[in-house]
Design an enzyme around this catalytic site. Structure first.
Site, PDB file in Angstrom:
ATOM      1  N   VAL A  12       0.832  -1.208   0.000  1.00 37.00           N
ATOM      2  CA  VAL A  12       0.000   0.000   0.000  1.00 37.00           C
ATOM      3  C   VAL A  12       0.868   1.260   0.000  1.00 37.00           C
ATOM      4  O   VAL A  12       0.642   2.187  -0.786  1.00 37.00           O
ATOM      5  CB  VAL A  12      -0.979   0.004   1.195  1.00 37.00           C
ATOM      6  CG1 VAL A  12      -1.823   1.277   1.180  1.00 37.00           C
ATOM      7  CG2 VAL A  12      -1.885  -1.221   1.142  1.00 37.00           C
ATOM      8  N   GLY A  24     -10.987  -1.438  -0.053  1.00 32.82           N
ATOM      9  CA  GLY A  24      -9.885  -0.994  -0.908  1.00 32.82           C
ATOM     10  C   GLY A  24     -10.226   0.296  -1.627  1.00 32.82           C
ATOM     11  O   GLY A  24     -10.457   1.329  -1.009  1.00 32.82           O
ATOM     12  N   LYS A  65     -13.456  -5.436   9.198  1.00 31.56           N
ATOM     13  CA  LYS A  65     -14.111  -4.470   8.315  1.00 31.56           C
ATOM     14  C   LYS A  65     -15.566  -4.240   8.719  1.00 31.56           C
ATOM     15  O   LYS A  65     -16.053  -3.107   8.679  1.00 31.56           O
ATOM     16  CB  LYS A  65     -14.009  -4.951   6.868  1.00 31.56           C
ATOM     17  CG  LYS A  65     -12.569  -4.886   6.334  1.00 31.56           C
ATOM     18  CD  LYS A  65     -12.426  -5.626   5.016  1.00 31.56           C
ATOM     19  CE  LYS A  65     -11.012  -5.518   4.459  1.00 31.56           C
ATOM     20  NZ  LYS A  65     -10.789  -6.461   3.339  1.00 31.56           N
TER      21      LYS A  65
END
Lengths: 398, 398
Positions: free
Chosen positions: B12, B128, B199
């Protein structure tokens, strides 16, 4: 205490009033102060719970220094345009669902807002309750946007779903849509693609940062669509969907158009049925992202309007920086776009291939001849149309 | 000129550097000033184009008054937690994709950010490159959020897609996912649902404004999933998907859990295949809205991080107001939730019906017995499990 006014108490305006009443406590929580609906502009006074807030004189709103946000839900151009300008000039934020006004006059009104240090916000103008404009502008800000396309009109998507599922003709499906309240008495703006055209203009303006006007957008609706083609496409793994689409071409030109397309039945957009809408955004970092939901209806649309009201008030000191430059250079016609085509013709494959190049034949139980072409500009198809006795041609989304 | 630092130069972090380099001009345009990557914290110096920016000493970033935004892409808890706290205390905005840290310590870090008048932003931690947290919080602000559910993990969705399409077993599909680079050497966090759990906690925190911690979330992965059930479900018009799901119950309690579910094959979420993710949000005004796209990958995730950087800098004077209250009262166990179940058993329908109430039988060519139940709490199923010789039971999304 933040005060707002609504112009027009139709479907969307009434929905805004209802959302404010129903979810008022949690909205005030998020805002950090109570939100009060203080005036409603109407043409004719009516007896309803909002009677005491009604006025038929816009200057009472314009001149009320306590009103910080004006919600324009009149629709159309003339009055909406005038009141929006006057509200912005009076230093009030304006929030709207009016896609026609934004598509035609968005650049001018955003400039006016900027000069007056207020926001002009219109999340509800595209996709109803689906969050799309703010995600496009803010969440995808790190991307160069390459393409946006979508099912932007619920009425036509309902009609296409019925044609596909029950084998109804366009006229029969339209009648059903009317009976269910999904189509207006005059459905022209929907079925001829005008509504989709306005929405794709707004998406293109924001995606590319430069204006595209509705008059520059090749717009084809679904009223001429033949059930035979819908069924033939379906039998070969395709669905017919009315798409608004805009692209940035490799040399930087922009193109936007509205037309029915064949889309692959296993693509996410093919599963968008009935009155639902979906918008696909392709960014150079994120790839394809899709936003799906109810594209119309009083409460979904109103909730997008109210979210804009909250946003305008929250960023009182830093009004929304969205906008696009004027000038329409760099817009090319969709006729120049090379794309694959679905073609139904009387000619056999050899004759068609001689004029159109390599073809992918489709199978049909009724003995009809249909092919998918390689990517071609529309003009090449026009030239071949006469000799081939072409019955129909539709774009293919690839 | 706005200066930023990146902590960690893995997938990332490296993606963030690449997006800044590749789309730098348009990002600076949107921001109104150039954005400069000025330092990168690494553990080991390596030769690459960013060599001159590298440091292994966090205090050089912490004490650099010109650095306004710190991008934390270290991941995990310890170091990430410490550096995030120190950066916020030093008056710097922090942007991250670290779902574990946000799920466990989000409330505390958001409070710390608030006290220091800076933003702590984490759009990239869920979905994402799919815009989901900001749309949930901002665009749907006029709604009471009733439910959020989604396919939040690409690895498991790839495995389920392969099981469904090619008839691979879980172990075979996992092997394929590893070969394609979709699964890590140790796939536990993915296949056992831990990643999805973190999440759904973040989504629940934001949707309901109160904390739910991973330890409170019943979490079931897909490693025990039998191919027989995937095929049987498919033959009856259902797909098996691993969902994270959170709901607000009528009395105001909250519940969150992770488990494989049967979803109808014609629902939009069923068409989400391979490594794609999708999140459905149900609001009381908007109805169901779905967000779809690539849930992982360096560039999609990095583009969400960079959008947060832009947001933090744009609203320098009005830091993001997102947050949720601490305290986990009102969280109930998913075992209490009444839902429909898919049950495969050796018992015949009459015996099963006596214990479970009315059933909807499923058809099967292999002679297996499977039913869908009416809505029941898990505990009722547990009690019936022994006597019925139940081979498997899966939740049904209705």
């Amino acid at each position: 205490m933040a005060k707002i006014a609504i112009l027009g108490l139709g479907t969307v305006g009434g929905g805004v009033a209802e959302v404010l009443r129903h979810n008022g406590a949690s909205i005030s929580d998020k805002l950090g102060e109570p939100l009060e609906l203080s005036k409603i502009l109407v043409r004719h006074f009516r007896d309803n719970p909002y009677r005491s807030l009604m006025t038929d004189d816009f200057s009472q709103i314009e001149e009320d220094p306590e009103i910080q946000v004006v919600v324009e839900t009149i629709g159309g151009m003339e009055a909406a345009y005038e009141y929006t300008r006057r509200a912005l000039e009076a230093g009030k934020h304006v929030v709207t669902a009016n896609k026609e006004l934004v598509a035609e006059k968005g650049h001018e009104l955003l400039e006016l807002a900027r000069r007056n240090h207020v926001s002009y916000l219109f999340e509800a103008s595209v996709g109803g309750g689906i969050p799309i404009l703010r995600p496009l502008v803010q969440c995808m800000a790190a991307n160069e946007i390459e393409e946006v396309y979508g099912i932007l009109n619920g009425t036509t998507n309902y009609i296409l779903t019925r044609m596909n599922r029950s084998g109804a003709s366009f006229a029969e499906a339209l009648k059903e849509a009317r009976e269910k309240g999904y189509a207006e008495a005059d459905p022209t703006a929907d079925v001829e693609g005008l509504d989709t055209c306005r929405k794709i203009c707004i998406l293109a303006d924001l995606a590319f940062g430069r204006q595209i006007l509705p008059a520059q957008v090749l717009t084809e609706g679904i009223s001429a669509l033949d059930l035979v083609d819908v069924k033939l496409a379906e039998a070969n793994g395709w669905r017919v969907k009315l798409l608004g689409r805009c692209l940035r071409l490799p040399q930087g030109q922009r193109v936007a158009y509205v037309a029915p397309h064949l889309v692959r039945e296993d693509s996410p957009i093919a599963s968008v049925e009935d009155v639902f809408n979906a918008i696909v955004v392709r960014g150079n970092a994120t790839g394809e992202v899709m936003f799906y939901g109810k594209g119309a209806g009083d409460l979904p649309t109103a909730s997008a309007v109210v979210a804009d009201i909250i946003d305008a008030l929250r960023h009182e000191k830093a009004p929304s920086p969205i906008g696009w430059s004027a000038g329409t250079e760099g817009v090319v016609s969709a006729e120049e776009l090379k794309q694959r085509w679905y073609v139904r013709t009387e000619a056999d494959q050899t004759a068609a291939q001689a004029l159109l190049g390599p073809l992918e034949p489709l199978t049909d139980k009724m003995g009809l001849q249909a092919f998918l072409t390689q990517p071609l500009p529309l003009e090449r198809l026009y030239r071949a149309g006469g000799p081939l006795k072409m019955h129909s041609c539709l774009r293919v989304l690839t």
